[in-house]
Design an enzyme around this catalytic site. Sequence first.
Site, PDB file in Angstrom:
ATOM      1  N   HIS A  85      -0.880   0.114  -9.768  1.00  0.00           N
ATOM      2  CA  HIS A  85      -1.538  -0.819  -8.831  1.00  0.00           C
ATOM      3  C   HIS A  85      -2.051  -2.052  -9.586  1.00  0.00           C
ATOM      4  CE1 HIS A  85      -3.779  -1.121  -4.751  1.00  0.00           C
ATOM      5  NE2 HIS A  85      -3.591  -2.333  -5.256  1.00  0.00           N
ATOM      6  N   ARG A 136       0.849  -1.187   0.000  1.00  0.00           N
ATOM      7  CA  ARG A 136       0.000   0.000   0.000  1.00  0.00           C
ATOM      8  C   ARG A 136       0.888   1.241   0.000  1.00  0.00           C
ATOM      9  NH1 ARG A 136      -3.455  -2.852  -1.499  1.00  0.00           N
ATOM     10  NH2 ARG A 136      -5.488  -3.313  -0.551  1.00  0.00           N
TER      11      ARG A 136
HETATM   12  P1  NAP Z   1      -1.503 -11.712   4.796  1.00  0.00           P
HETATM   13  O1  NAP Z   1      -1.632 -13.126   4.343  1.00  0.00           O
HETATM   14  O2  NAP Z   1      -2.451 -11.203   5.824  1.00  0.00           O
HETATM   15  O3  NAP Z   1       0.001 -11.524   5.298  1.00  0.00           O
HETATM   16  C1  NAP Z   1       0.425 -10.413   6.007  1.00  0.00           C
HETATM   17  C2  NAP Z   1       1.835 -10.666   6.530  1.00  0.00           C
HETATM   18  O4  NAP Z   1       2.322  -9.459   7.127  1.00  0.00           O
HETATM   19  C3  NAP Z   1       1.891 -11.737   7.598  1.00  0.00           C
HETATM   20  O5  NAP Z   1       3.038 -12.531   7.454  1.00  0.00           O
HETATM   21  C4  NAP Z   1       1.991 -10.923   8.893  1.00  0.00           C
HETATM   22  O6  NAP Z   1       2.681 -11.583   9.940  1.00  0.00           O
HETATM   23  C5  NAP Z   1       2.812  -9.745   8.424  1.00  0.00           C
HETATM   24  N1  NAP Z   1       2.641  -8.601   9.319  1.00  0.00           N
HETATM   25  C6  NAP Z   1       1.509  -7.893   9.592  1.00  0.00           C
HETATM   26  N2  NAP Z   1       1.737  -6.935  10.492  1.00  0.00           N
HETATM   27  C7  NAP Z   1       3.051  -7.012  10.781  1.00  0.00           C
HETATM   28  C8  NAP Z   1       3.903  -6.297  11.661  1.00  0.00           C
HETATM   29  N3  NAP Z   1       3.449  -5.290  12.420  1.00  0.00           N
HETATM   30  N4  NAP Z   1       5.203  -6.668  11.747  1.00  0.00           N
HETATM   31  C9  NAP Z   1       5.684  -7.691  10.990  1.00  0.00           C
HETATM   32  N5  NAP Z   1       4.924  -8.414  10.148  1.00  0.00           N
HETATM   33  C10 NAP Z   1       3.619  -8.083  10.051  1.00  0.00           C
HETATM   34  O7  NAP Z   1      -1.640 -10.725   3.553  1.00  0.00           O
HETATM   35  P2  NAP Z   1      -1.370 -11.036   2.006  1.00  0.00           P
HETATM   36  O8  NAP Z   1      -2.516 -11.758   1.398  1.00  0.00           O
HETATM   37  O9  NAP Z   1      -0.017 -11.652   1.889  1.00  0.00           O
HETATM   38  O10 NAP Z   1      -1.368  -9.551   1.412  1.00  0.00           O
HETATM   39  C11 NAP Z   1      -0.451  -8.565   1.878  1.00  0.00           C
HETATM   40  C12 NAP Z   1      -0.865  -7.191   1.380  1.00  0.00           C
HETATM   41  O11 NAP Z   1      -0.588  -7.074  -0.013  1.00  0.00           O
HETATM   42  C13 NAP Z   1      -2.350  -6.892   1.458  1.00  0.00           C
HETATM   43  O12 NAP Z   1      -2.725  -6.475   2.777  1.00  0.00           O
HETATM   44  C14 NAP Z   1      -2.512  -5.780   0.442  1.00  0.00           C
HETATM   45  O13 NAP Z   1      -2.387  -4.517   1.049  1.00  0.00           O
HETATM   46  C15 NAP Z   1      -1.358  -5.993  -0.520  1.00  0.00           C
HETATM   47  N6  NAP Z   1      -1.813  -6.353  -1.878  1.00  0.00           N
HETATM   48  C16 NAP Z   1      -1.446  -5.560  -2.918  1.00  0.00           C
HETATM   49  C17 NAP Z   1      -1.837  -5.901  -4.192  1.00  0.00           C
HETATM   50  C18 NAP Z   1      -1.435  -5.073  -5.387  1.00  0.00           C
HETATM   51  O14 NAP Z   1      -1.917  -5.293  -6.483  1.00  0.00           O
HETATM   52  N7  NAP Z   1      -0.514  -4.148  -5.237  1.00  0.00           N
HETATM   53  C19 NAP Z   1      -2.626  -7.044  -4.414  1.00  0.00           C
HETATM   54  C20 NAP Z   1      -2.975  -7.817  -3.336  1.00  0.00           C
HETATM   55  C21 NAP Z   1      -2.564  -7.461  -2.062  1.00  0.00           C
HETATM   56  P3  NAP Z   1       2.017 -12.843  10.694  1.00  0.00           P
HETATM   57  O15 NAP Z   1       1.847 -13.905   9.643  1.00  0.00           O
HETATM   58  O16 NAP Z   1       3.022 -13.205  11.691  1.00  0.00           O
HETATM   59  O17 NAP Z   1       0.711 -12.372  11.243  1.00  0.00           O
HETATM   60  C1  GLV Z   2      -5.252  -5.207  -3.985  1.00  0.00           C
HETATM   61  O1  GLV Z   2      -4.552  -4.266  -3.767  1.00  0.00           O
HETATM   62  C2  GLV Z   2      -5.731  -6.100  -2.975  1.00  0.00           C
HETATM   63  O2  GLV Z   2      -5.620  -5.770  -1.784  1.00  0.00           O
HETATM   64  O3  GLV Z   2      -6.254  -7.164  -3.335  1.00  0.00           O
END
Ligand code: NAP
Ligand code: GLV
Length: 306
Positions: free
Chosen positions: A269, A221
């Site tokens: 994005h 983000r």
């Molecule tokens: P997720 O499965 O919820 O994983 C989040 C990770 O971040 C987990 O490993 C978590 O640790 C870690 N984390 C959270 N807070 C933290 C902190 N304070 N200190 C250290 N580690 C922390 O999420 P995801 O599905 O991988 O997605 C991640 C993010 O990608 C989304 O929230 C979104 O904003 C972004 N995204 C962007 C796009 C794009 O097109 N640019 C698309 C999709 C998603 P734990 O496992 O230990 O809880």
């Molecule tokens: C895109 O940014 C998502 O959070 O899926």
Amino acid sequence: MRIIFCSPGPKPEPWLAGLRAALPEAVVDNWQPGAPQADHAVVWAPPQQFFDEQAGLKGVFNMGAGVDALVKRRLPPGAVVVRLDDAGMAVQMAEFVCHALIRHFRELDAYAADIARGQWTYRKPLLRADFPVGVMGLGVLGERVARAVAHFDFPVLGWSRTPKQIEGVRCIAGQARLDEFLAATRVLVCLLPLTDRTENILNAATLGRLRPGGYVINVARGAHLVDADLLALLDSGHLAGAALDVFRTEPLPPEHPFWRHPKIAVTPHTSARTLRDESIAQIAGKIRALERGEPVAGVVDPQRGY
Ligand code: NAP
Ligand code: GLV
């Protein structure tokens, strides 16, 4: 069962048709003010009025992985919030990050510029051992990215809130060990959720701890990054460049310096897009599971914010 769809983004018709086909037992409506109370909602960034009216929802299904916009809303008290759990996004994110990393490491932009000038030049090969890649966030997307990068034999580190074990990845957990993670990293990939704890986490102090010649890939983000701090570290030469897919304001305003900075690659994005068919299949399966009283993956913890 009633399902209500609310999104200002994509055209509703294909989503409505897909949800109706996947859940023929349900009535599926596009939200308009005053719509009948539904059991479950499929949403992206709905207005507060939507939740105020749909106070009896049991499930709120986010059409993306990130729920930062959703958790800021006053949500129906009995509703579980469920985010997309991969649904085809992890492989897209892995290919996007590997592309950005390899484009930088193999100096492909410099070769392209040479070719455009009609110059057949060679650069001294760089050593991948000098380009340790640190992935912040080892969730659904971060773990897939870390594994993909490890396949190219880069040294890979990962940082998360709770301890992880991922083959080929040096996993480091907790705020107390963030400096250790940063100091060992040259190419930093941000795949954290946006929460109170992670907002502005890419700043002068943290980016300044990266190895000299650091490179930043932000695909999470825009509000993770302090824009002015990145620009200052690029201009000082501590950082070599950045690939940015997400921004504080989207679309990126025309006057923003990121557009024209020679060391910044901007994309709109698009690193991991929501894939409609995969997402509908996942959401329909989870709605049925919730109706049967079974647990589902990807339930958001409102306290944690992800
Ligand atoms: P997720 O499965 O919820 O994983 C989040 C990770 O971040 C987990 O490993 C978590 O640790 C870690 N984390 C959270 N807070 C933290 C902190 N304070 N200190 C250290 N580690 C922390 O999420 P995801 O599905 O991988 O997605 C991640 C993010 O990608 C989304 O929230 C979104 O904003 C972004 N995204 C962007 C796009 C794009 O097109 N640019 C698309 C999709 C998603 P734990 O496992 O230990 O809880
Ligand atoms: C895109 O940014 C998502 O959070 O899926």
